[in-house]
Design a protein around this motif. Structure first.
Motif, PDB file in Angstrom:
ATOM      1  N   GLU A  19       0.849  -1.192   0.000  1.00  0.00           N
ATOM      2  CA  GLU A  19       0.000   0.000   0.000  1.00  0.00           C
ATOM      3  C   GLU A  19       0.884   1.243   0.000  1.00  0.00           C
ATOM      4  O   GLU A  19       1.895   1.312   0.708  1.00  0.00           O
ATOM      5  CB  GLU A  19      -0.901   0.027   1.232  1.00  0.00           C
ATOM      6  CG  GLU A  19      -1.840   1.230   1.275  1.00  0.00           C
ATOM      7  CD  GLU A  19      -2.795   1.179   2.455  1.00  0.00           C
ATOM      8  OE1 GLU A  19      -3.721   2.003   2.512  1.00  0.00           O
ATOM      9  OE2 GLU A  19      -2.598   0.309   3.332  1.00  0.00           O
ATOM     10  N   THR A  20       0.510   2.227  -0.801  1.00  0.00           N
ATOM     11  CA  THR A  20       1.206   3.504  -0.813  1.00  0.00           C
ATOM     12  C   THR A  20       0.217   4.615  -1.114  1.00  0.00           C
ATOM     13  O   THR A  20      -0.657   4.464  -1.968  1.00  0.00           O
ATOM     14  CB  THR A  20       2.347   3.513  -1.856  1.00  0.00           C
ATOM     15  OG1 THR A  20       3.024   4.766  -1.803  1.00  0.00           O
ATOM     16  CG2 THR A  20       1.827   3.297  -3.264  1.00  0.00           C
ATOM     17  N   ASN A  21       0.314   5.691  -0.347  1.00  0.00           N
ATOM     18  CA  ASN A  21      -0.606   6.830  -0.495  1.00  0.00           C
ATOM     19  C   ASN A  21      -2.072   6.401  -0.406  1.00  0.00           C
ATOM     20  O   ASN A  21      -2.929   6.920  -1.133  1.00  0.00           O
ATOM     21  CB  ASN A  21      -0.351   7.551  -1.826  1.00  0.00           C
ATOM     22  CG  ASN A  21       1.047   8.133  -1.908  1.00  0.00           C
ATOM     23  OD1 ASN A  21       1.592   8.607  -0.911  1.00  0.00           O
ATOM     24  ND2 ASN A  21       1.642   8.091  -3.097  1.00  0.00           N
ATOM     25  N   GLY A  22      -2.349   5.435   0.448  1.00  0.00           N
ATOM     26  CA  GLY A  22      -3.719   4.974   0.652  1.00  0.00           C
ATOM     27  C   GLY A  22      -4.238   4.038  -0.415  1.00  0.00           C
ATOM     28  O   GLY A  22      -5.405   3.633  -0.368  1.00  0.00           O
ATOM     29  N   GLU A  23      -3.417   3.671  -1.393  1.00  0.00           N
ATOM     30  CA  GLU A  23      -3.843   2.780  -2.472  1.00  0.00           C
ATOM     31  C   GLU A  23      -3.220   1.395  -2.290  1.00  0.00           C
ATOM     32  O   GLU A  23      -1.995   1.262  -2.245  1.00  0.00           O
ATOM     33  CB  GLU A  23      -3.445   3.354  -3.831  1.00  0.00           C
ATOM     34  CG  GLU A  23      -4.142   4.665  -4.172  1.00  0.00           C
ATOM     35  CD  GLU A  23      -3.735   5.169  -5.542  1.00  0.00           C
ATOM     36  OE1 GLU A  23      -2.859   4.548  -6.184  1.00  0.00           O
ATOM     37  OE2 GLU A  23      -4.298   6.195  -5.986  1.00  0.00           O
ATOM     38  N   LYS A  24      -4.078   0.388  -2.198  1.00  0.00           N
ATOM     39  CA  LYS A  24      -3.618  -0.991  -2.052  1.00  0.00           C
ATOM     40  C   LYS A  24      -3.431  -1.635  -3.418  1.00  0.00           C
ATOM     41  O   LYS A  24      -4.125  -1.301  -4.381  1.00  0.00           O
ATOM     42  CB  LYS A  24      -4.620  -1.815  -1.247  1.00  0.00           C
ATOM     43  CG  LYS A  24      -4.826  -1.373   0.193  1.00  0.00           C
ATOM     44  CD  LYS A  24      -5.778  -2.335   0.890  1.00  0.00           C
ATOM     45  CE  LYS A  24      -6.017  -1.949   2.350  1.00  0.00           C
ATOM     46  NZ  LYS A  24      -6.810  -0.707   2.461  1.00  0.00           N
ATOM     47  N   ALA A  25      -2.511  -2.563  -3.488  1.00  0.00           N
ATOM     48  CA  ALA A  25      -2.301  -3.348  -4.708  1.00  0.00           C
ATOM     49  C   ALA A  25      -1.769  -4.713  -4.317  1.00  0.00           C
ATOM     50  O   ALA A  25      -1.096  -4.857  -3.284  1.00  0.00           O
ATOM     51  CB  ALA A  25      -1.327  -2.640  -5.648  1.00  0.00           C
ATOM     52  N   GLY A  26      -2.085  -5.707  -5.122  1.00  0.00           N
ATOM     53  CA  GLY A  26      -1.621  -7.047  -4.810  1.00  0.00           C
ATOM     54  C   GLY A  26      -1.774  -7.980  -5.989  1.00  0.00           C
ATOM     55  O   GLY A  26      -2.523  -7.697  -6.928  1.00  0.00           O
ATOM     56  N   ALA A  51       1.010  -4.021 -12.071  1.00  0.00           N
ATOM     57  CA  ALA A  51       0.600  -2.746 -11.473  1.00  0.00           C
ATOM     58  C   ALA A  51       1.089  -2.595 -10.035  1.00  0.00           C
ATOM     59  O   ALA A  51       1.178  -1.469  -9.525  1.00  0.00           O
ATOM     60  CB  ALA A  51      -0.920  -2.615 -11.520  1.00  0.00           C
ATOM     61  N   THR A  52       1.432  -3.693  -9.387  1.00  0.00           N
ATOM     62  CA  THR A  52       1.860  -3.651  -7.991  1.00  0.00           C
ATOM     63  C   THR A  52       3.314  -3.223  -7.836  1.00  0.00           C
ATOM     64  O   THR A  52       3.713  -2.720  -6.784  1.00  0.00           O
ATOM     65  CB  THR A  52       1.659  -5.031  -7.334  1.00  0.00           C
ATOM     66  OG1 THR A  52       0.302  -5.463  -7.534  1.00  0.00           O
ATOM     67  CG2 THR A  52       1.933  -4.998  -5.840  1.00  0.00           C
ATOM     68  N   ILE A  53       4.122  -3.409  -8.872  1.00  0.00           N
ATOM     69  CA  ILE A  53       5.560  -3.227  -8.741  1.00  0.00           C
ATOM     70  C   ILE A  53       5.948  -1.822  -8.307  1.00  0.00           C
ATOM     71  O   ILE A  53       6.782  -1.644  -7.402  1.00  0.00           O
ATOM     72  CB  ILE A  53       6.287  -3.610 -10.058  1.00  0.00           C
ATOM     73  CG1 ILE A  53       7.806  -3.592  -9.874  1.00  0.00           C
ATOM     74  CG2 ILE A  53       5.870  -2.715 -11.198  1.00  0.00           C
ATOM     75  CD1 ILE A  53       8.319  -4.692  -9.005  1.00  0.00           C
TER      76      ILE A  53
END
Length: 254
Positions: A19-26, A51-53
């Motif tokens: 997560e960065t700047n409130g945006e999750k990715a996985g 997109a997670t990288i």
């Protein structure tokens, strides 16, 4: 080169999240392994197109959830075949945080690791990311999901961004070479062609091995503008499952 030899290598299946700047990715990854004991460090491999990288590189943290053997195909479909840019993958799953603050997926997981990125290594199409384990826990004593079990159960290949991806055409050609006798008569060739033509006109249904969606030629796929009466073989090459976004190569004939 024998491509099927790569299937003899052992892997697990994991959800890697950040997560960065409130945006999750996985995403679902099958390349993760411990590289040192003291301090405990884990390496993961992530495609540069994933997109997670960028979020992992920006946040300097990631979690790794070890998936259970009984993980649902829908969870794998969403995290493995959909992009974090197109949907909220975390909407339907339970998560928690530990030391680094990275989201940890606990649904369908038997254990998890919370990691801080300490180095990255460019290996071509992928980045090898080394993380130092800051926290970990065991959720269940159930068996973890292995890539071998996953491949044999769902009869499918890795996603195209996976480091273990092998084009289906290469595996098919390899299988044909193994199955065919050294000599084939013209009669046998014609018989095979006849069966192939019959198959194309059979109107059989095809099931997505990720989520179970069935494509019925009689119904077509109105959501994708595919009219009724369209055989599966006549679908566009870029046709995607309307449920999990898996491509045509992940459909099996019923």
């Amino acid at each position: 080169m024998k491509y099927k030899a790569f299937h003899k290598l052992s892997y697990g299946l994991y959800i890697i999240a950040t997560e960065t700047n409130g945006e999750k990715a996985g995403y679902v990854g099958n390349t993760a392994f411990q590289v040192t004991a003291e301090p405990p460090r884990i390496a993961i491999s992530c495609n540069k197109k994933n997109a997670t990288i960028d979020k992992i590189l920006n946040s300097k943290k990631f979690s790794l959830s070890v998936l259970s053997k009984e993980t649902s195909s829908s969870l794998i479909g969403e995290f493995g075949f959909m992009s974090s840019q197109d949907m909220d993958k975390f909407k339907k799953v339970e998560t928690k945080t530990a030391v680094t603050g990275a989201p940890i997926v606990v649904d369908s997981a038997v254990a998890w690791f919370d990691c801080e990125v300490i180095s990255t290594h460019d290996v071509g199409t992928h980045l090898l990311i080394i993380g130092e384990v800051k926290d970990s826990d065991v959720i269940s004593d159930d068996d973890p999901l292995t890539y071998k079990y996953y491949r044999e159960k769902f009869k499918m290949l890795s996603p195209k961004n996976a480091p273990t991806y092998i084009e289906k055409e290469k595996l098919d050609k390899e299988k044909e070479a193994d199955d065919e006798p050294e000599e084939k008569t013209a009669e046998n060739k014609e018989h095979k062609k006849s069966n192939k033509d019959k198959f194309r006109k059979s109107g059989n249904t095809f099931t997505c091995s990720i989520c179970g969606f069935q494509y019925n030629p009689e119904e077509g796929d109105p959501t994708a503008g595919i009219p009724p009466g369209t055989p599966f073989e006549d679908l566009p090459d870029d046709y995607k499952c309307p449920i999990c976004n898996a491509s045509k190569e992940y459909f099996n004939e019923d």
